[in-house]
Design a protein around this motif. Sequence first.
Motif, PDB file in Angstrom:
ATOM      1  N   ASP A  51       0.825  -1.206   0.000  1.00 19.33           N
ATOM      2  CA  ASP A  51       0.000   0.000   0.000  1.00 19.33           C
ATOM      3  C   ASP A  51       0.861   1.259   0.000  1.00 19.33           C
ATOM      4  O   ASP A  51       0.550   2.236  -0.681  1.00 19.33           O
ATOM      5  CB  ASP A  51      -0.974   0.007   1.185  1.00 19.33           C
ATOM      6  N   VAL A  52       1.976   1.216   0.732  1.00 21.91           N
ATOM      7  CA  VAL A  52       2.890   2.368   0.765  1.00 21.91           C
ATOM      8  C   VAL A  52       3.576   2.525  -0.592  1.00 21.91           C
ATOM      9  O   VAL A  52       3.711   3.647  -1.101  1.00 21.91           O
ATOM     10  CB  VAL A  52       3.930   2.212   1.903  1.00 21.91           C
ATOM     11  N   ILE A  53       3.987   1.424  -1.184  1.00 17.84           N
ATOM     12  CA  ILE A  53       4.624   1.468  -2.502  1.00 17.84           C
ATOM     13  C   ILE A  53       3.671   2.067  -3.529  1.00 17.84           C
ATOM     14  O   ILE A  53       4.058   2.917  -4.335  1.00 17.84           O
ATOM     15  CB  ILE A  53       5.073   0.054  -2.931  1.00 17.84           C
ATOM     16  N   ASP A  54       2.403   1.643  -3.469  1.00 15.14           N
ATOM     17  CA  ASP A  54       1.401   2.182  -4.390  1.00 15.14           C
ATOM     18  C   ASP A  54       1.217   3.676  -4.198  1.00 15.14           C
ATOM     19  O   ASP A  54       1.146   4.442  -5.168  1.00 15.14           O
ATOM     20  CB  ASP A  54       0.060   1.465  -4.210  1.00 15.14           C
ATOM     21  N   ASP A  55       1.153   4.106  -2.938  1.00 15.58           N
ATOM     22  CA  ASP A  55       0.966   5.533  -2.650  1.00 15.58           C
ATOM     23  C   ASP A  55       2.179   6.364  -3.069  1.00 15.58           C
ATOM     24  O   ASP A  55       2.032   7.484  -3.567  1.00 15.58           O
ATOM     25  CB  ASP A  55       0.662   5.750  -1.164  1.00 15.58           C
ATOM     26  N   ILE A  56       3.374   5.819  -2.879  1.00 12.03           N
ATOM     27  CA  ILE A  56       4.582   6.529  -3.326  1.00 12.03           C
ATOM     28  C   ILE A  56       4.547   6.689  -4.842  1.00 12.03           C
ATOM     29  O   ILE A  56       4.858   7.760  -5.371  1.00 12.03           O
ATOM     30  CB  ILE A  56       5.869   5.798  -2.866  1.00 12.03           C
ATOM     31  N   GLY A  57       4.136   5.648  -5.534  1.00 12.84           N
ATOM     32  CA  GLY A  57       4.022   5.721  -6.996  1.00 12.84           C
ATOM     33  C   GLY A  57       3.039   6.794  -7.427  1.00 12.84           C
ATOM     34  O   GLY A  57       3.310   7.576  -8.342  1.00 12.84           O
ATOM     35  N   LYS A  58       1.890   6.837  -6.758  1.00  9.30           N
ATOM     36  CA  LYS A  58       0.881   7.857  -7.079  1.00  9.30           C
ATOM     37  C   LYS A  58       1.424   9.259  -6.804  1.00  9.30           C
ATOM     38  O   LYS A  58       1.213  10.188  -7.592  1.00  9.30           O
ATOM     39  CB  LYS A  58      -0.385   7.628  -6.258  1.00  9.30           C
ATOM     40  N   ALA A  59       2.109   9.407  -5.666  1.00 10.05           N
ATOM     41  CA  ALA A  59       2.664  10.716  -5.314  1.00 10.05           C
ATOM     42  C   ALA A  59       3.713  11.160  -6.333  1.00 10.05           C
ATOM     43  O   ALA A  59       3.754  12.335  -6.719  1.00 10.05           O
ATOM     44  CB  ALA A  59       3.267  10.663  -3.908  1.00 10.05           C
ATOM     45  N   LYS A  60       4.536  10.234  -6.775  1.00  8.91           N
ATOM     46  CA  LYS A  60       5.568  10.579  -7.756  1.00  8.91           C
ATOM     47  C   LYS A  60       4.956  10.978  -9.093  1.00  8.91           C
ATOM     48  O   LYS A  60       5.466  11.873  -9.762  1.00  8.91           O
ATOM     49  CB  LYS A  60       6.561   9.424  -7.933  1.00  8.91           C
ATOM     50  N   GLU A  61       3.863  10.313  -9.465  1.00 11.00           N
ATOM     51  CA  GLU A  61       3.169  10.697 -10.696  1.00 11.00           C
ATOM     52  C   GLU A  61       2.599  12.108 -10.580  1.00 11.00           C
ATOM     53  O   GLU A  61       2.638  12.888 -11.526  1.00 11.00           O
ATOM     54  CB  GLU A  61       2.036   9.718 -11.000  1.00 11.00           C
ATOM     55  N   LYS A  62       2.075  12.426  -9.410  1.00 10.72           N
ATOM     56  CA  LYS A  62       1.416  13.723  -9.220  1.00 10.72           C
ATOM     57  C   LYS A  62       2.407  14.864  -8.980  1.00 10.72           C
ATOM     58  O   LYS A  62       2.251  15.949  -9.523  1.00 10.72           O
ATOM     59  CB  LYS A  62       0.439  13.627  -8.051  1.00 10.72           C
ATOM     60  N   PHE A  63       3.435  14.598  -8.144  1.00  6.89           N
ATOM     61  CA  PHE A  63       4.330  15.681  -7.727  1.00  6.89           C
ATOM     62  C   PHE A  63       5.748  15.576  -8.287  1.00  6.89           C
ATOM     63  O   PHE A  63       6.541  16.501  -8.138  1.00  6.89           O
ATOM     64  CB  PHE A  63       4.402  15.737  -6.195  1.00  6.89           C
ATOM     65  N   GLY A  64       6.084  14.441  -8.882  1.00  5.35           N
ATOM     66  CA  GLY A  64       7.425  14.257  -9.445  1.00  5.35           C
ATOM     67  C   GLY A  64       8.346  13.521  -8.484  1.00  5.35           C
ATOM     68  O   GLY A  64       8.201  13.609  -7.266  1.00  5.35           O
ATOM     69  N   ASP A  65       9.295  12.800  -9.067  1.00  7.32           N
ATOM     70  CA  ASP A  65      10.237  11.992  -8.284  1.00  7.32           C
ATOM     71  C   ASP A  65      11.025  12.825  -7.279  1.00  7.32           C
ATOM     72  O   ASP A  65      11.147  12.456  -6.109  1.00  7.32           O
ATOM     73  CB  ASP A  65      11.237  11.282  -9.209  1.00  7.32           C
ATOM     74  N   GLU A  66      11.575  13.922  -7.739  1.00 10.67           N
ATOM     75  CA  GLU A  66      12.472  14.720  -6.895  1.00 10.67           C
ATOM     76  C   GLU A  66      11.756  15.238  -5.653  1.00 10.67           C
ATOM     77  O   GLU A  66      12.284  15.158  -4.536  1.00 10.67           O
ATOM     78  CB  GLU A  66      13.051  15.887  -7.702  1.00 10.67           C
ATOM     79  N   THR A  67      10.553  15.745  -5.826  1.00 17.69           N
ATOM     80  CA  THR A  67       9.801  16.296  -4.697  1.00 17.69           C
ATOM     81  C   THR A  67       9.473  15.214  -3.680  1.00 17.69           C
ATOM     82  O   THR A  67       9.678  15.398  -2.473  1.00 17.69           O
ATOM     83  CB  THR A  67       8.491  16.955  -5.188  1.00 17.69           C
ATOM     84  N   VAL A  68       8.992  14.073  -4.159  1.00 14.67           N
ATOM     85  CA  VAL A  68       8.615  12.987  -3.244  1.00 14.67           C
ATOM     86  C   VAL A  68       9.845  12.414  -2.556  1.00 14.67           C
ATOM     87  O   VAL A  68       9.834  12.186  -1.336  1.00 14.67           O
ATOM     88  CB  VAL A  68       7.826  11.900  -4.001  1.00 14.67           C
ATOM     89  N   ASP A  69      10.933  12.200  -3.304  1.00 17.38           N
ATOM     90  CA  ASP A  69      12.164  11.690  -2.702  1.00 17.38           C
ATOM     91  C   ASP A  69      12.664  12.625  -1.608  1.00 17.38           C
ATOM     92  O   ASP A  69      13.083  12.183  -0.534  1.00 17.38           O
ATOM     93  CB  ASP A  69      13.257  11.506  -3.755  1.00 17.38           C
ATOM     94  N   LYS A  70      12.612  13.920  -1.874  1.00 15.94           N
ATOM     95  CA  LYS A  70      13.079  14.911  -0.901  1.00 15.94           C
ATOM     96  C   LYS A  70      12.222  14.863   0.363  1.00 15.94           C
ATOM     97  O   LYS A  70      12.749  14.870   1.475  1.00 15.94           O
ATOM     98  CB  LYS A  70      13.039  16.310  -1.528  1.00 15.94           C
ATOM     99  N   LYS A  71      10.919  14.772   0.206  1.00 16.51           N
ATOM    100  CA  LYS A  71      10.032  14.748   1.367  1.00 16.51           C
ATOM    101  C   LYS A  71      10.216  13.470   2.180  1.00 16.51           C
ATOM    102  O   LYS A  71      10.254  13.506   3.414  1.00 16.51           O
ATOM    103  CB  LYS A  71       8.582  14.924   0.938  1.00 16.51           C
TER     104      LYS A  71
END
Length: 82
Positions: A44-64
């Motif tokens: 579930d966390v992996i799925d949510d990270i994927g969704k977040a990266k699609e919406k906000f971009g890899d760099e932003t999600v990785d940084k957060k």
Amino acid sequence: MKANKNDFNKYSEAIDKIQEGNESMIELFNELEDDDPLINFGQDVIDDIGKAKEKFGDETVDKKINTVVREMLSWLNLNEEE
């Protein structure tokens, strides 16, 4: 199949190159290591990270995520002897 000296040399060179390539692949295979994940996230966390990266971009999600993990690790006394 009949071959002249020129054909023989071409085939010989081709075989040498194939053997070199095979040896390189064997070396790479022998150097492989298991890729054990540092953190075992739930699906579930992996799925949510994927969704977040699609919406906000890899760099932003990785940084957060790095910011949150860094904060959590700061709660531990990692540099002090117990």
